[in-house]
Design a protein around this motif. Structure first.
Motif, short mmCIF file in Angstrom:
data_model
loop_
_atom_site.label_atom_id
_atom_site.label_comp_id
_atom_site.label_asym_id
_atom_site.label_seq_id
_atom_site.Cartn_x
_atom_site.Cartn_y
_atom_site.Cartn_z
N ARG A 58 1.71 1.43 -3.63
CA ARG A 58 0.87 2.13 -4.59
C ARG A 58 0.21 3.54 -4.12
O ARG A 58 -0.17 4.31 -5.07
CB ARG A 58 -0.40 1.03 -4.53
CG ARG A 58 -0.09 -0.32 -5.15
CD ARG A 58 -1.20 -1.27 -5.00
NE ARG A 58 -2.43 -0.53 -5.72
CZ ARG A 58 -2.59 -0.36 -6.93
NH1 ARG A 58 -1.54 -1.01 -7.78
NH2 ARG A 58 -3.83 0.32 -7.14
N ASP A 59 -0.13 3.81 -2.77
CA ASP A 59 -0.79 4.74 -2.46
C ASP A 59 0.05 5.97 -2.21
O ASP A 59 -0.16 7.10 -2.22
CB ASP A 59 -1.60 4.61 -1.00
CG ASP A 59 -2.84 3.44 -1.64
OD1 ASP A 59 -3.03 3.27 -2.84
OD2 ASP A 59 -3.55 3.17 -0.59
N THR A 83 1.96 1.88 -8.99
CA THR A 83 0.86 1.05 -9.34
C THR A 83 1.14 -0.19 -10.08
O THR A 83 0.25 -1.11 -10.14
CB THR A 83 -0.35 2.03 -9.66
OG1 THR A 83 0.12 2.44 -11.16
CG2 THR A 83 -0.58 3.09 -8.71
N GLY A 84 2.46 -0.38 -10.36
CA GLY A 84 2.41 -1.83 -11.34
C GLY A 84 2.25 -2.88 -10.50
O GLY A 84 1.93 -3.94 -10.85
N ASP A 96 2.92 6.01 -5.64
CA ASP A 96 2.13 6.17 -6.94
C ASP A 96 2.91 5.30 -7.89
O ASP A 96 3.03 5.43 -9.22
CB ASP A 96 2.30 7.41 -7.19
CG ASP A 96 1.22 7.67 -8.67
OD1 ASP A 96 0.27 6.74 -8.62
OD2 ASP A 96 1.27 8.70 -9.25
N TRP A 154 0.76 -1.17 0.01
CA TRP A 154 0.13 0.05 0.09
C TRP A 154 0.95 1.17 0.06
O TRP A 154 0.31 2.33 -0.60
CB TRP A 154 -0.98 0.09 1.07
CG TRP A 154 -1.94 -1.20 1.18
CD1 TRP A 154 -2.21 -2.11 2.06
CD2 TRP A 154 -2.87 -1.27 0.18
NE1 TRP A 154 -3.06 -3.06 1.53
CE2 TRP A 154 -3.77 -2.46 0.39
CE3 TRP A 154 -3.15 -0.67 -0.92
CZ2 TRP A 154 -4.82 -3.07 -0.48
CZ3 TRP A 154 -4.24 -1.10 -2.11
CH2 TRP A 154 -5.00 -2.43 -1.62
#
Ligand code: FES
Ligand code: FES
Lengths: 156, 721
Positions: free
Chosen positions: A28-29, A34-35, A32, A25
Motif C-alpha cells: 500500500r505505502d 492500494t486494492g 502504491d 504496508w
C-alpha cells in the motif's frame, strides 16, 4: 533496511525496506497498490488477503522477508477463467456495499474455486470464514461463489 | 470516482467549473424545493438556491454529482436513477462524483441548512429534487434540438441521452449541450407518468460495482499526496484522561518516524509510512492525567442507572394514566432490558488526509457531515471556511460513526496539521484498536417497564422508564431532536409507538458520562424496537393470543398491518416448526419505513442458530428493489453480531475489547438465509439504510422464546442464565 526483491503480479519489484515490515504496508505505502486493504492488522478480518504461491494469505501478517522470492498476486493482478468468473459474478449479483472488504473476499473466493470447482455450503463457510464483511453481504457472497462455480463448469 | 491522487486541484470547485464550462454541459439553475420536505424553521435553502447536479462530456458520458456520501447504502445509484429517469439518460454511460463542500448548493433538504448524509433520508430528499433536475435538463435538450432543426417540440422525443426527431434525425445530449446551456431553465418541467418509468422500480445495476471489484475504488485510506506523512495517535487509556507527560525517545529511534507532537487528543507520531507510524505510536511512553476520567465498570454504570430510575425523570409521553390503570389489571408483566455500549467498527478504520499550507486547507475523507467537518477544520486551523476544500471519497462503511457532530477524528487531524513542524500533507490513520477503543458508542441503555392486561387480554396500562445518555444534547442538531430535556432519539419507536395503548406513560432519565456516545445504525430504534416487540409478544402469549393477530388488532394503520400480513404469508406463519425450533415475529417502523420479520431459529445445547429471516418492507416507492433487498440482507448480517456477542465493556474505565477477536462481527457461517419481500407502493420513498436493523433482535428473541420459553431481556442474548 535491506534490499527486498518481490514478485508481484508477475513483475519483479525491488524495495529498500525493513524485512520486518508487513507485506500489506509495503504494497500500500511503498508500491502504491492500494486494492489490498487494512482492516485489523492481526489476521482477523481478511481485508488484506492476497495470494502467495496460489494460496490465500493475510498480507498484514506476513513480513516482507518471508514474502521474498514467492509469487504474490493482488486484486490488481488476478486473471484467468476463475478470476473472471468470480469478478463477473460479483458484478452481476451486485454483491458489494461499501466495498472495503471485497478485494479480500474476492481473493479468498478465487482460491477456493481454484481448488474446488464445486464447493458445498460447508466448503464456502470454511474458506470464507476469515473474511469479515461488516456490511453483511454474506448472502450474496455465497450466491456469487455458487454462480462462479456454474460459470467455470464446476456444477456439471 | 476516478483516482485523483495526482491532480487534486482539478477537483477544486472553481477549477472544476471552469474546466467544465469549455467541454461540458452544466446545469446550474433554480429548483423550487418541494414543500413536503420543508421544515418549520425555514432554513435559508427554502428560497430557491442554485443547483449543480450533472455534467455531460463530449463522449456523452453523464456524470451525476452526488451531494450524498456513499458508505455502501447504494445512495449514488439511487440519486443517479432519479435523475437519469427524467433525463432519459443512457444508464450505461452514467458516472458519479461527490459534490464539493458547498452547503448553499448541496444542502440536505430534510435536515438543512447542512451538508450531511444520514437519517436514512437521502432518497426522500432526492425524490423531487433529482427528478426535477432531470426533467428540466431533458426539456432544455428538446428545446435546443427544436430550435436547431426548426421543428416543433412535439415531433421530438428524448431517449438514451439523445434527442430523436420523427424523421429519424437525432443528436446526442453532448452535441446539443452548448445550445441547451443558453436556454432559460424551466421551473416546472413535467415529471414522467410512473407508468413510463424505465429505471425507477427496476433493478438498475449499482454504479460502484465495477470499481469495488477490481481494487480501483478510492477510499480515503488510498489517497496519496506528494511527501505525505502518516500519523498515529496514542489516545488516552481512559475516557476523559489527558496527557501529563511523554517520552518519545524510543519512537524517534524508529526509522521512518519524523516527528512526535502533543495535541489535545493525545500524542501523535508522524512517520513516512503507516507501519512506522503505528510502531512509533506503540513505542511511546505516555503518562496520563486521569482526574475526571471515566473509571467505572459497565456493571457500575448499570447499577447507577437503576438508582437513577428511582427518581422522577422527564415525561416523554403521557397518554391516559398508567399508574391508575395498572393496579386493577388482571395480569401484569414487569421487565428490565439492558443494552451495552456498541462500537460501529466500519470496515475501513477512520482516517483522513490534510494538506494545510498555513493559509488554506484541503481534506480528503470518507466525509458524511461536510458542514461539521468544515467547521471543525476552520476552528482548529484558524482559517475561514471558504479556504477549506473537502474531497469526499467512498466510505468503507460508517453505520453512524463518520457522521459525528463533533468531528472527533477530523479535529485530531487538524490539531496535528497545526502542531507539526513540517508542512507536509498528513494522513491520520486509526488502527482497529483505536476504532474499538475510541468511544462514540451506541450508549448503554436501561429500560424498566410494567404493563398490564385487562380480563379480555387487552392492554390496560403501560408504564415505562428509559435511562441513557442523550445523543443530541450539545450538538448542532439539538433543536431538531431535544424538547424540554427529552431527547427524542432516546425514546423514538417507543414514545411514538404505532400500537394503540390507551394508558401509556414513558419517562426518560438523562445519564451523564465521560464516555462519548453517538448514533449507531438506526439510533434509538436499536433498543426501543427490541423492547416494544418483545413485550408485545409476551403480552400476546399472556393473553393467550396469536402474536401476529394480537399485533394486527393493535395497529390502526393499514400500511402497518400490510407488512405484517405479507411477512406472515411468505414465512408460513402459523405452521409448525418442529422440535428445538422456534419461530418469532416482529414489526417496527423507523425512518418512515415499515419492516416486519419472521425469524426461524434452532436451539442446540443451550445455544441458538438463526436459520432464516423472512422480511417484508414498505419503504414507499422502492427506487431500486435490489438495493432495498441488499440493505435488508446487510442490516441483518450487521445487526446479528449484537445478538450473538458484541458488547463494549469497561473495567475500571478501560475498554476490554480491542480488535475483531474480542469484538467479532458476524461471520459468513452465521448468516441466516434471508428472503425479502417488498410491498408495492406509490407513496414517496422513505429510508432503507437503517430500518432493517431494529426488527431483527425481537424477531429472533421471540423465536427463542417460542422454542424455550426464555425471553431475551439482555443484549447480547444468552440462553444460559
Ligand atoms: S488486515 Fe489482515 S486480516 Fe485484517
Ligand atoms: S462490503 Fe462493506 S465491509 Fe463488506
Amino acid at each position: 533496511m535491506a534490499r527486498i526483491e518481490l514478485k508481484i503480479n508477475g513483475q519483479d519489484r525491488q524495495l529498500d525496506a525493513d524485512p520486518q515490515m508487513p507485506l500489506l504496508w509495503a504494497l500500500r505505502d511503498l508500491l502504491d497498490m492500494t486494492g489490498t486493504k487494512y482492516g485489523c492488522g492481526r489476521a482477523l478480518c481478511g481485508a488484506c488477503t492476497v495470494h502467495i504461491d496460489g494460496e490465500a494469505a493475510r498480507s498484514c501478517s506476513i513480513m516482507l522477508g518471508e514474502a521474498q522470492g514467492r509469487e504474490i498476486t493482488t486484486i490488481e493482478g488476478v486473471s484467468g477463467p476463475v478470476a473472471d468468473a468470480v469478478v463477473g459474478a460479483w458484478r452481476e449479483l451486485d454483491v458489494v456495499q461499501c466495498g472495503y472488504c471485497q478485494s479480500g473476499q474476492i481473493m479468498s473466493a478465487i482460491t477456493l474455486l481454484s481448488k474446488n470447482r464445486k464447493p458445498s455450503d460447508e466448503d464456502i463457510d470454511a474458506s470464507m470464514e476469515g473474511n469479515i464483511c461488516r456490511c453483511g453481504t454474506y448472502q450474496r457472497i455465497r450466491a456469487a461463489i455458487l454462480e462462479s462455480a456454474k460459470k467455470i463448469g464446476g456444477d456439471q | 470516482m476516478t483516482r485523483h491522487t495526482d491532480a487534486p486541484e482539478s477537483l477544486s470547485r472553481r477549477r472544476f467549473l471552469k474546466a467544465a464550462a469549455s467541454t461540458v454541459f452544466i446545469l446550474g439553475f433554480y429548483v423550487p424545493l418541494g414543500r413536503r420536505t420543508a421544515s418549520a424553521q425555514t432554513p435559508p435553502s427554502e428560497t430557491p438556491a442554485p443547483n449543480l447536479f450533472l455534467k455531460i462530456d463530449s463522449d456523452n458520458i453523464i456524470t451525476v454529482i452526488s451531494k450524498y456520501f456513499e458508505m455502501g447504502q447504494g445512495v449514488v445509484t439511487g440519486v443517479a436513477t432519479l435523475l437519469a429517469e427524467e433525463l432519459e439518460a443512457d444508464w450505461s454511460k452514467l458516472r458519479f462524483e461527490f459534490a464539493p463542500n458547498d452547503v448553499a448548493t448541496y444542502n440536505n433538504l430534510v435536515f438543512g441548512p447542512v451538508m450531511v448524509t444520514g437519517g436514512s433520508a437521502s432518497m426522500a430528499g432526492s425524490w423531487m429534487q433529482m427528478r426535477k433536475v432531470g426533467a428540466a435538463a431533458r426539456t432544455m435538450m428538446i428545446e435546443a434540438a427544436a430550435k436547431k432543426w426548426k421543428v416543433p417540440e412535439a415531433e421530438l422525443r428524448a431517449e438514451n441521452s439523445t434527442v430523436v426527431h420523427t424523421s429519424g434525425k437525432s443528436a446526442t445530449y453532448a452535441e446539443l449541450a452548448a445550445d441547451a446551456m443558453q436556454l432559460p431553465v424551466p421551473q416546472d418541467a413535467p415529471l414522467k407518468d410512473p407508468a413510463d418509468w424505465k429505471l425507477i422500480g427496476k433493478n438498475v445495476p449499482r454504479l460502484d460495482s465495477a470499481e469495488k471489484t477490481d481494487g480501483k475504488a478510492l477510499f480515503a485510506m488510498d489517497v496519496k499526496r506528494p511527501g505525505m506523512l502518516t500519523a498515529a495517535i496514542a489516545h488516552p487509556p481512559l475516557f476523559g484522561a489527558k496527557v501529563k507527560s511523554f517520552d518519545a525517545t524510543a519512537s524517534e529511534a524508529i526509522p521512518g518516524v519524523e516527528e512526535v507532537v502533543q495535541i489535545p487528543a493525545g500524542v501523535a507520531v508522524l512517520a513516512k509510512d503507516s507501519w512506522s507510524a503505528l510502531r512509533g505510536r506503540d513505542a511511546l511512553k505516555v503518562e496520563w492525567d486521569t482526574s475526571g476520567a471515566e473509571t467505572r465498570s459497565d456493571e457500575q454504570i448499570f447499577a447507577e442507572y437503576r438508582q437513577q430510575a428511582q427518581g422522577e425523570g422527564l415525561v416523554a409521553t403521557k397518554r391516559g394514566d398508567a399508574g391508575k390503570a395498572l393496579p386493577s389489571a388482571a395480569q401484569k408483566l414487569t421487565a428490565e432490558f439492558t443494552f451495552p455500549f456498541l462500537a460501529h467498527t466500519p470496515m475501513e478504520p477512520l482516517n483522513c488526509i490534510l494538506d494545510f499550507d498555513g493559509d488554506k486547507a484541503e481534506m480528503w475523507s470518507g466525509c458524511q457531515l461536510q458542514s461539521i467537518d468544515e467547521h471543525v477544520l476552520s476552528e482548529v486551523l484558524g482559517i475561514e471556511s471558504k479556504r477549506i476544500r473537502i474531497h469526499t471519497l467512498l466510505g468503507g462503511g460508517s453505520f453512524g460513526r463518520r457522521g459525528n457532530p463533533l468531528g472527533d477524528w477530523v479535529a485530531e487531524l487538524a490539531q496535528i496539521g497545526k502542531a507539526m513542524k513540517s508542512r507536509a500533507p498528513v494522513h491520520l490513520l486509526w488502527s482497529r484498536e483505536d476504532d474499538i477503543r475510541g468511544g462514540y458508542y451506541r450508549p448503554i441503555v436501561l429500560h424498566q417497564l410494567e404493563a398490564g392486561l385487562d380480563d379480555s387480554g387487552n392492554i390496560a396500562g403501560w408504564q415505562h422508564k428509559v435511562v441513557t445518555q442523550s445523543l443530541f444534547t450539545g450538538t448542532p442538531f439539538a433543536a431538531l431532536m431535544v424538547k424540554d430535556g427529552v431527547d427524542h432519539s432516546s425514546v423514538e419507536g417507543l414514545a411514538d409507538t404505532p400500537y394503540q395503548i390507551d394508558n401509556f406513560n414513558v419517562r426518560v432519565y438523562n445519564a451523564e458520562s465521560p464516555v462519548p456516545v453517538l448514533w449507531w445504525r438506526s439510533v434509538g430504534h436499536t433498543h426501543t424496537a427490541h423492547v416494544m416487540e418483545t413485550v408485545i409478544d409476551e403480552l400476546a402469549r399472556m393473553a393467550g393470543r396469536d402474536p401476529l393477530q394480537y399485533r394486527l388488532e393493535l395497529l390502526p394503520e393499514a400500511r402497518d398491518r400490510e407488512v405484517l400480513q405479507l411477512v406472515a404469508g411468505k414465512s408460513g406463519w402459523g405452521g409448525s416448526t418442529g422440535e428445538n425450533r422456534g419461530r418469532g415475529i416482529a414489526f417496527h417502523k423507523s425512518f418512515g419505513t415499515r419492516v416486519a420479520m419472521v425469524a426461524d431459529v434452532s436451539i442446540d445445547e443451550g445455544d441458538f442458530t438463526v436459520d432464516k429471516i423472512t422480511a417484508a418492507v414498505d419503504c414507499g416507492v422502492a427506487i431500486n428493489p435490489d438495493v432495498v433487498t441488499a440493505q435488508i440482507e446487510g442490516a441483518i448480517g450487521f445487526a446479528l453480531s449484537t445478538l450473538l456477542r458484541n458488547r463494549i465493556t469497561l473495567k475500571d474505565g478501560r475498554v476490554q475489547q480491542s480488535n475483531f477477536h474480542n469484538y467479532e462481527p458476524t461471520r459468513i457461517r452465521e448468516m441466516p438465509a434471508v428472503e425479502v419481500h417488498i410491498v408495492q407502493s406509490a407513496e414517496p420513498p422513505s429510508g432503507i439504510g437503517e430500518p432493517g436493523v431494529p426488527p431483527l433482535a425481537p424477531a429472533v428473541g421471540n423465536a427463542i422464546a417460542a422454542a424455550t420459553g426464555k425471553r431475551m431481556y439482555a443484549m447480547p442474548f444468552s440462553l444460559k442464565a
